[in-house]
Motif scaffolding. Structure first.
Motif, PDB file in Angstrom:
ATOM      1  N   ASP A  30       0.875  -1.304  -0.057  1.00  0.00           N
ATOM      2  CA  ASP A  30       0.063  -0.053  -0.006  1.00  0.00           C
ATOM      3  C   ASP A  30       0.861   1.374  -0.053  1.00  0.00           C
ATOM      4  O   ASP A  30       2.052   1.031  -0.065  1.00  0.00           O
ATOM      5  CB  ASP A  30      -0.946   0.045   1.186  1.00  0.00           C
ATOM      6  CG  ASP A  30      -0.242   0.086   2.467  1.00  0.00           C
ATOM      7  OD1 ASP A  30       0.942   0.578   2.513  1.00  0.00           O
ATOM      8  OD2 ASP A  30      -0.859  -0.373   3.441  1.00  0.00           O
ATOM      9  N   SER A  31       0.090   2.509  -0.096  1.00  0.00           N
ATOM     10  CA  SER A  31       1.184   3.831  -0.275  1.00  0.00           C
ATOM     11  C   SER A  31       2.120   3.790   0.934  1.00  0.00           C
ATOM     12  O   SER A  31       2.942   4.552   0.797  1.00  0.00           O
ATOM     13  CB  SER A  31       0.109   4.784  -0.222  1.00  0.00           C
ATOM     14  OG  SER A  31      -0.990   4.865   0.676  1.00  0.00           O
ATOM     15  N   PHE A  32       1.589   3.515   2.191  1.00  0.00           N
ATOM     16  CA  PHE A  32       2.403   3.330   3.403  1.00  0.00           C
ATOM     17  C   PHE A  32       3.766   2.853   3.080  1.00  0.00           C
ATOM     18  O   PHE A  32       5.059   3.194   3.473  1.00  0.00           O
ATOM     19  CB  PHE A  32       2.064   3.009   4.797  1.00  0.00           C
ATOM     20  CG  PHE A  32       0.685   3.912   5.180  1.00  0.00           C
ATOM     21  CD1 PHE A  32       0.341   5.118   4.840  1.00  0.00           C
ATOM     22  CD2 PHE A  32      -0.128   3.572   6.389  1.00  0.00           C
ATOM     23  CE1 PHE A  32      -0.497   5.876   5.215  1.00  0.00           C
ATOM     24  CE2 PHE A  32      -1.197   3.988   6.547  1.00  0.00           C
ATOM     25  CZ  PHE A  32      -1.439   5.403   6.094  1.00  0.00           C
ATOM     26  N   ILE A  34       4.920   1.884   0.226  1.00  0.00           N
ATOM     27  CA  ILE A  34       6.057   2.694  -0.633  1.00  0.00           C
ATOM     28  C   ILE A  34       6.666   3.624  -0.317  1.00  0.00           C
ATOM     29  O   ILE A  34       7.729   3.796  -0.454  1.00  0.00           O
ATOM     30  CB  ILE A  34       4.920   3.043  -1.912  1.00  0.00           C
ATOM     31  CG1 ILE A  34       4.383   1.858  -2.741  1.00  0.00           C
ATOM     32  CG2 ILE A  34       5.787   3.818  -2.833  1.00  0.00           C
ATOM     33  CD1 ILE A  34       4.953   1.064  -3.312  1.00  0.00           C
ATOM     34  N   ILE A  35       6.096   4.300   0.678  1.00  0.00           N
ATOM     35  CA  ILE A  35       6.843   5.646   1.220  1.00  0.00           C
ATOM     36  C   ILE A  35       8.061   4.983   2.042  1.00  0.00           C
ATOM     37  O   ILE A  35       9.039   5.635   1.989  1.00  0.00           O
ATOM     38  CB  ILE A  35       5.899   6.427   1.838  1.00  0.00           C
ATOM     39  CG1 ILE A  35       5.033   7.131   1.096  1.00  0.00           C
ATOM     40  CG2 ILE A  35       6.719   7.837   2.720  1.00  0.00           C
ATOM     41  CD1 ILE A  35       5.456   7.932  -0.114  1.00  0.00           C
ATOM     42  N   SER A  36       7.616   4.207   2.963  1.00  0.00           N
ATOM     43  CA  SER A  36       8.723   3.365   3.706  1.00  0.00           C
ATOM     44  C   SER A  36       9.755   3.019   2.799  1.00  0.00           C
ATOM     45  O   SER A  36      10.957   3.080   3.412  1.00  0.00           O
ATOM     46  CB  SER A  36       8.024   2.189   4.629  1.00  0.00           C
ATOM     47  OG  SER A  36       6.987   2.909   5.484  1.00  0.00           O
ATOM     48  N   VAL A  38      10.578   3.600  -0.292  1.00  0.00           N
ATOM     49  CA  VAL A  38      11.440   4.714  -0.966  1.00  0.00           C
ATOM     50  C   VAL A  38      12.461   5.484   0.296  1.00  0.00           C
ATOM     51  O   VAL A  38      13.419   5.536  -0.180  1.00  0.00           O
ATOM     52  CB  VAL A  38      10.510   5.607  -1.591  1.00  0.00           C
ATOM     53  CG1 VAL A  38      11.302   6.900  -2.142  1.00  0.00           C
ATOM     54  CG2 VAL A  38       9.717   5.067  -2.924  1.00  0.00           C
ATOM     55  N   SER A  39      11.862   5.543   1.389  1.00  0.00           N
ATOM     56  CA  SER A  39      12.812   6.577   2.228  1.00  0.00           C
ATOM     57  C   SER A  39      13.980   5.324   2.686  1.00  0.00           C
ATOM     58  O   SER A  39      14.977   6.043   2.828  1.00  0.00           O
ATOM     59  CB  SER A  39      11.794   6.717   3.592  1.00  0.00           C
ATOM     60  OG  SER A  39      12.449   7.102   4.533  1.00  0.00           O
ATOM     61  N   GLU A  40      13.628   4.114   2.613  1.00  0.00           N
ATOM     62  CA  GLU A  40      14.659   3.211   2.937  1.00  0.00           C
ATOM     63  C   GLU A  40      15.806   3.114   1.984  1.00  0.00           C
ATOM     64  O   GLU A  40      17.034   3.465   2.175  1.00  0.00           O
ATOM     65  CB  GLU A  40      14.306   2.016   3.404  1.00  0.00           C
ATOM     66  CG  GLU A  40      13.725   1.736   4.816  1.00  0.00           C
ATOM     67  CD  GLU A  40      14.348   1.866   6.087  1.00  0.00           C
ATOM     68  OE1 GLU A  40      15.761   1.578   5.908  1.00  0.00           O
ATOM     69  OE2 GLU A  40      14.217   2.408   6.861  1.00  0.00           O
ATOM     70  N   ASN A  42      16.323   5.441  -0.373  1.00  0.00           N
ATOM     71  CA  ASN A  42      17.075   6.654  -0.409  1.00  0.00           C
ATOM     72  C   ASN A  42      18.173   6.843   0.606  1.00  0.00           C
ATOM     73  O   ASN A  42      19.425   7.149   0.244  1.00  0.00           O
ATOM     74  CB  ASN A  42      16.136   8.040  -0.201  1.00  0.00           C
ATOM     75  CG  ASN A  42      15.172   7.962  -1.402  1.00  0.00           C
ATOM     76  OD1 ASN A  42      15.580   7.523  -2.635  1.00  0.00           O
ATOM     77  ND2 ASN A  42      14.258   8.917  -1.519  1.00  0.00           N
ATOM     78  N   ILE A  49      15.057   8.955  -5.061  1.00  0.00           N
ATOM     79  CA  ILE A  49      13.713   8.375  -5.926  1.00  0.00           C
ATOM     80  C   ILE A  49      12.534   9.507  -5.513  1.00  0.00           C
ATOM     81  O   ILE A  49      12.344  10.022  -4.429  1.00  0.00           O
ATOM     82  CB  ILE A  49      13.168   7.109  -5.386  1.00  0.00           C
ATOM     83  CG1 ILE A  49      14.233   6.128  -5.581  1.00  0.00           C
ATOM     84  CG2 ILE A  49      11.947   6.621  -6.011  1.00  0.00           C
ATOM     85  CD1 ILE A  49      14.025   4.812  -4.896  1.00  0.00           C
ATOM     86  N   VAL A  51       8.935  11.700  -6.793  1.00  0.00           N
ATOM     87  CA  VAL A  51       7.380  11.085  -7.294  1.00  0.00           C
ATOM     88  C   VAL A  51       7.077  10.832  -8.740  1.00  0.00           C
ATOM     89  O   VAL A  51       6.341   9.633  -8.841  1.00  0.00           O
ATOM     90  CB  VAL A  51       6.458  12.511  -7.092  1.00  0.00           C
ATOM     91  CG1 VAL A  51       5.123  12.091  -7.441  1.00  0.00           C
ATOM     92  CG2 VAL A  51       6.637  13.313  -5.757  1.00  0.00           C
ATOM     93  N   LEU A  54       7.486   6.911  -8.956  1.00  0.00           N
ATOM     94  CA  LEU A  54       6.418   6.251  -8.398  1.00  0.00           C
ATOM     95  C   LEU A  54       5.445   5.299  -9.500  1.00  0.00           C
ATOM     96  O   LEU A  54       4.178   5.703  -9.401  1.00  0.00           O
ATOM     97  CB  LEU A  54       5.704   6.981  -7.346  1.00  0.00           C
ATOM     98  CG  LEU A  54       6.383   7.208  -6.542  1.00  0.00           C
ATOM     99  CD1 LEU A  54       5.485   8.083  -5.172  1.00  0.00           C
ATOM    100  CD2 LEU A  54       7.259   6.300  -5.518  1.00  0.00           C
TER     101      LEU A  54
END
Lengths: 76, 312
Positions: A30-32, A34-36, A38-40, A42, A49, A51, A54
């Motif tokens: 889910d979107s959470f 994906i953000i986690s 991408v953050s890791e 990066n 990475i 928008v 995505l």
């Protein structure tokens, strides 16, 4: 690639990332997540990475994610 | 036709007691206000999804396939899940144009790094997401209108989402300690019921005439819900519907529940009907048309009642 799997399993230990081929299309991530992820990525690979990256194709499989990371690294 | 069924038989009928309960809340006890809140949840779902389904139906007649906007939202097992199933097009817009850009902004990424140093990895990485989620739900609130009650609606949803993200490890430990099987039917039913209650109570904010009236209603509901005699002292019959009207409404809601249950389990009523012989198929079509015409509510002077979301 091993490091990518390690990060993914740290975020979602319940998913068999090596087998799944439609992580986004089948709404497994889910979107959470994906953000986690991408953050890791990066942080761990020192890349940015954003928008525009995505796209489902970039996150449907582990190998697609690894390709995104290597592309980002080679493009500086 | 399913859209017309939901709009004319359920939404416009249930609107009558809902309007009475919300406009004259001080006259009713907590239980009736709780019932009104739950009924408003059903009203807004049937009204909004009916509008979308009628639009989708007409579009399909013109070979245009519009995106699905509702995916059995009252089968959601969490608030997060609910917002993935409710007004999906708005959710997608917010995800693409607010959530992702804000989450991946440099400011938010740097905040994430600082939070991880300050609070540790587990909590630190969640804080930037929680802040962005709050902004998203505040915007969803503002999308409904520029009033404090909509801000409160945004905070209500944001708070539950944030607490779910923050307390997830605690919930997991609790489930393990209590040996709860989170795949069991009982637990899924509990999750759906809990989500329905939270969503319904949250709806007090956008529906009540003002923020203060919403808080008054919530206070009365949470302190006086045991006045269950409101169900039996004929107060229900003073809310604008007679016994026969209530019966039609209850049957309509049961049909809604069955249809949503079948859709949730991958069964399409439309396909089931389409696979019948021509006689059975048209008999069903005519039966539905007659049911809608006979049992539909048409508003004063036979003018259709407006859709709740038509102004958005």
């Amino acid at each position: 690639m091993e490091k990518v799997l390690e990060i993914l399993k740290g975020i979602r230990p319940d998913i068999d990332f090596e087998k799944e081929t439609k992580l986004i299309d089948d709404k497994i991530l889910d979107s959470f997540d994906i953000i986690s992820i991408v953050s890791e990525f990066n942080d761990q690979f020192n890349i940015a990475i954003d928008v525009e990256d995505l796209e489902p194709d970039n996150f449907n499989t582990v190998s697609a994610m690894w390709k995104l990371i290597t592309d980002k690294q080679s493009n500086g | 036709m399913w859209g017309f069924f939901k709009k004319l038989i359920i939404a416009d009928r249930i609107a009558i007691p809902v309007n009475e309960l919300f406009e004259n809340a001080p006259n009713y006890n907590g239980f009736l206000l709780l019932l009104g809140t739950i009924m408003y949840g059903i009203q807004v779902y049937t009204d909004f999804s009916a509008g979308m389904e009628i639009a989708r139906g007409f579009s399909q007649m013109l070979s245009i396939d519009l995106d699905l906007n509702f995916n059995q939202p009252y089968h959601a097992i969490s608030i997060e899940d609910f917002w993935r199933r409710w007004h999906i097009t708005l959710g997608s817009f917010m995800k693409d144009y607010v959530f992702y850009p804000l989450s991946l902004s440099k400011l938010n990424m740097n905040l994430g790094k600082k939070c991880r140093k300050l609070f540790g990895v587990t909590i630190g990485k969640k804080i930037p997401i929680i802040i962005v989620m709050f902004i998203v739900y505040l915007l969803v609130g503002f999308w409904h209108g520029a009033e404090w009650k909509y801000v409160a609606y945004g905070i209500w949803n944001g708070t539950f989402i944030a607490s779910t993200i923050l307390l997830e490890p605690f919930y997991n430990k609790l489930k393990k300690a209590l040996s709860i099987n989170d795949k069991s039917h009982d637990y899924i039913f509990f999750q759906r019921f809990r989500t329905f209650v939270i969503v319904s109570l949250g709806r007090l904010f956008p529906r009540a005439p003002s923020l203060m009236k919403a808080l008054f209603m919530m206070g009365r509901i949470t302190t006086g819900w045991w006045y269950i005699q409101g169900l039996f002292d004929k107060t229900l019959l003073k809310l604008g519907l007679n016994t026969a009207e209530w019966l039609v409404l209850v049957v309509g809601i049961i049909i809604l529940f069955i249809v949503d249950y079948l859709h949730e389990h991958g069964k399409s009523i439309r396909n089931i009907i389409a696979n019948q012989s021509i006689i059975v198929r048209w008999a069903i079509y005519y039966a539905i048309i007659i049911i809608i015409v006979v049992f539909g509510v048409y508003g004063p002077m036979y003018g259709a009642t407006s859709f709740i979301y038509q102004q958005f």
